[in-house]
Write an enzyme that holds these catalytic residues in place. Structure first.
Site, PDB file in Angstrom:
ATOM      1  N   HIS A  10       0.824  -1.205   0.000  1.00 57.44           N
ATOM      2  CA  HIS A  10       0.000   0.000   0.000  1.00 57.44           C
ATOM      3  C   HIS A  10       0.861   1.261   0.000  1.00 57.44           C
ATOM      4  O   HIS A  10       1.674   1.457   0.916  1.00 57.44           O
ATOM      5  CB  HIS A  10      -0.894  -0.015   1.245  1.00 57.44           C
ATOM      6  CG  HIS A  10      -1.896   1.081   1.313  1.00 57.44           C
ATOM      7  ND1 HIS A  10      -1.994   1.928   2.390  1.00 57.44           N
ATOM      8  CD2 HIS A  10      -2.860   1.468   0.434  1.00 57.44           C
ATOM      9  CE1 HIS A  10      -2.982   2.775   2.184  1.00 57.44           C
ATOM     10  NE2 HIS A  10      -3.523   2.525   1.002  1.00 57.44           N
ATOM     11  N   GLU A  37       0.474  -0.505  -4.645  1.00 62.08           N
ATOM     12  CA  GLU A  37      -0.670   0.378  -4.917  1.00 62.08           C
ATOM     13  C   GLU A  37      -0.185   1.799  -4.767  1.00 62.08           C
ATOM     14  O   GLU A  37       0.598   2.093  -3.845  1.00 62.08           O
ATOM     15  CB  GLU A  37      -1.786   0.086  -3.903  1.00 62.08           C
ATOM     16  CG  GLU A  37      -3.060   0.894  -4.083  1.00 62.08           C
ATOM     17  CD  GLU A  37      -3.146   2.174  -3.256  1.00 62.08           C
ATOM     18  OE1 GLU A  37      -4.160   2.850  -3.336  1.00 62.08           O
ATOM     19  OE2 GLU A  37      -2.166   2.500  -2.523  1.00 62.08           O
ATOM     20  N   ASP A  39      -1.432   6.204  -5.438  1.00 54.68           N
ATOM     21  CA  ASP A  39      -2.512   7.160  -5.700  1.00 54.68           C
ATOM     22  C   ASP A  39      -2.014   8.181  -6.719  1.00 54.68           C
ATOM     23  O   ASP A  39      -0.919   8.735  -6.548  1.00 54.68           O
ATOM     24  CB  ASP A  39      -2.888   7.884  -4.400  1.00 54.68           C
ATOM     25  CG  ASP A  39      -3.215   6.903  -3.290  1.00 54.68           C
ATOM     26  OD1 ASP A  39      -4.266   6.261  -3.363  1.00 54.68           O
ATOM     27  OD2 ASP A  39      -2.386   6.759  -2.359  1.00 54.68           O
ATOM     28  N   HIS A  52      -1.328  11.059  -2.250  1.00 54.10           N
ATOM     29  CA  HIS A  52      -2.638  10.662  -1.720  1.00 54.10           C
ATOM     30  C   HIS A  52      -3.539  11.849  -1.428  1.00 54.10           C
ATOM     31  O   HIS A  52      -4.696  11.880  -1.822  1.00 54.10           O
ATOM     32  CB  HIS A  52      -2.444   9.835  -0.446  1.00 54.10           C
ATOM     33  CG  HIS A  52      -3.728   9.371   0.159  1.00 54.10           C
ATOM     34  ND1 HIS A  52      -4.476  10.150   1.021  1.00 54.10           N
ATOM     35  CD2 HIS A  52      -4.417   8.213   0.019  1.00 54.10           C
ATOM     36  CE1 HIS A  52      -5.556   9.485   1.388  1.00 54.10           C
ATOM     37  NE2 HIS A  52      -5.548   8.308   0.792  1.00 54.10           N
ATOM     38  N   GLU A  98      -4.405   3.658  -8.319  1.00 54.07           N
ATOM     39  CA  GLU A  98      -5.660   4.261  -7.853  1.00 54.07           C
ATOM     40  C   GLU A  98      -5.744   5.680  -8.400  1.00 54.07           C
ATOM     41  O   GLU A  98      -4.908   6.531  -8.085  1.00 54.07           O
ATOM     42  CB  GLU A  98      -5.733   4.277  -6.320  1.00 54.07           C
ATOM     43  CG  GLU A  98      -7.090   4.820  -5.879  1.00 54.07           C
ATOM     44  CD  GLU A  98      -7.224   5.098  -4.394  1.00 54.07           C
ATOM     45  OE1 GLU A  98      -6.485   4.515  -3.572  1.00 54.07           O
ATOM     46  OE2 GLU A  98      -8.090   5.925  -4.056  1.00 54.07           O
TER      47      GLU A  98
HETATM   48  O1  G3P Z   1      -6.596   1.500  -3.064  1.00 57.26           O
HETATM   49  C1  G3P Z   1      -6.776   1.059  -1.754  1.00 57.26           C
HETATM   50  C2  G3P Z   1      -6.631   2.178  -0.753  1.00 57.26           C
HETATM   51  O2  G3P Z   1      -5.463   2.881  -1.028  1.00 57.26           O
HETATM   52  C3  G3P Z   1      -7.804   3.114  -0.777  1.00 57.26           C
HETATM   53  O3  G3P Z   1      -7.771   4.080   0.215  1.00 57.26           O
HETATM   54  O4  G3P Z   1      -7.308   6.308   1.089  1.00 57.26           O
HETATM   55  O5  G3P Z   1      -5.540   4.567   1.173  1.00 57.26           O
HETATM   56  O6  G3P Z   1      -6.190   5.609  -0.994  1.00 57.26           O
HETATM   57  P1  G3P Z   1      -6.650   5.191   0.384  1.00 57.26           P
HETATM   58 MG    MG Z   2      -4.933   4.466  -2.350  1.00 55.12          MG
END
Ligand code: G3P
Ligand code: MG
Length: 230
Positions: A10, A37, A39, A52, A98
């Site tokens: 993450h 993952e 953003d 993010h 994402e």
């Molecule tokens: O993509 C999974 C997760 O990252 C979604 O929430 O706020 O961590 O981007 P967030």
């Molecule tokens: Mg995310």
């Protein structure tokens, strides 16, 4: 069905390195992750970057909105999406991208994200998975670049999950693991969707979720979850 790794780091490996940075991707790889993952959102001048929050403050200390900051003023530790992709190519990392648009930029962010993928994503890596909390971003991504597989991203799974997934042609459902129930997990898997959960940092919890049928655990600590699942 969409094939995903059992574990995705993450924001890289956010438990060990500053999130969404090249150092975090390197750390994820060192700790055994094969995918991360990230953003993606846009600078003021429309450059996709890996970040993010809407503001740079929390992660860089610079008190400025991303949507009002041009690429040239970006703090050095914030990678552009292009730089992140080059790093993935070097490390051999797959990616769940994402799409995280600032308010009002849902379509533009999706378009520039898939344009960057078409331009820079290396053929040597597995195809990326696109996800977003914004259905408008996923719809725009599908329209512009249907070849990139998509997952709806849901904080909580409501009764309308299937219609939302079908409306954007999603092959996967990514959701908050803390709120996922066993019947929902069964329903989603039976319907043929890949099921991923975030953000799970506890090995026992990860094992229980996999026992419910979850395909992929998105975690800040990929080494901990890999050890628990192997
Ligand atoms: O993509 C999974 C997760 O990252 C979604 O929430 O706020 O961590 O981007 P967030
Ligand atoms: Mg995310």
């Amino acid at each position: 069905m969409l094939q995903l790794p059992k574990v995705i780091g993450h924001r890289g490996a956010a438990a060990y390195a500053p999130e969404n940075t090249l150092a975090s991707f390197q750390e994820a790889r060192r700790r055994g992750a094969t995918w991360v993952e990230i953003d993606v959102k846009l600078t003021a001048d429309g450059v996709p970057i890996v970040m993010h929050d809407d503001s740079l403050k929390r992660t860089t200390g610079v008190d400025r909105l991303v949507a009002e900051t041009p690429r040239a003023d970006l703090p050095a530790e914030v990678p552009t999406f292009e730089q992140a992709i080059a790093c993935f190519a070097e490390l051999g990392l797959g990616c769940n991208v994402e799409i995280k648009p600032c308010e009002g930029r849902e379509v533009e962010t999706a378009h520039l994200t898939v344009a960057a993928l078409r331009r820079w994503w290396p053929a040597s890596l597995p195809q990326p998975l696109l996800s977003s909390f914004k259905d408008a971003s996923l719809a725009a991504a599908r329209e512009a670049a249907p070849e990139f597989v998509r997952a709806i991203l849901l904080g909580e799974i409501g009764k309308d999950w299937r219609s939302r997934a079908d409306a954007v042609g999603a092959a996967g459902v990514n959701t908050n693991g803390a709120k996922l129930t066993a019947p929902r997990a069964v329903e989603i898997r039976k319907a043929g969707f890949a099921l991923s959960v975030y953000t799970i940092n506890d090995g026992d919890v990860a094992r229980a979720l996999v026992g419910m049928g979850v395909d992929c655990i998105i975690t800040d600590a990929p080494d901990v979850i890999l050890a628990a699942l192997n």
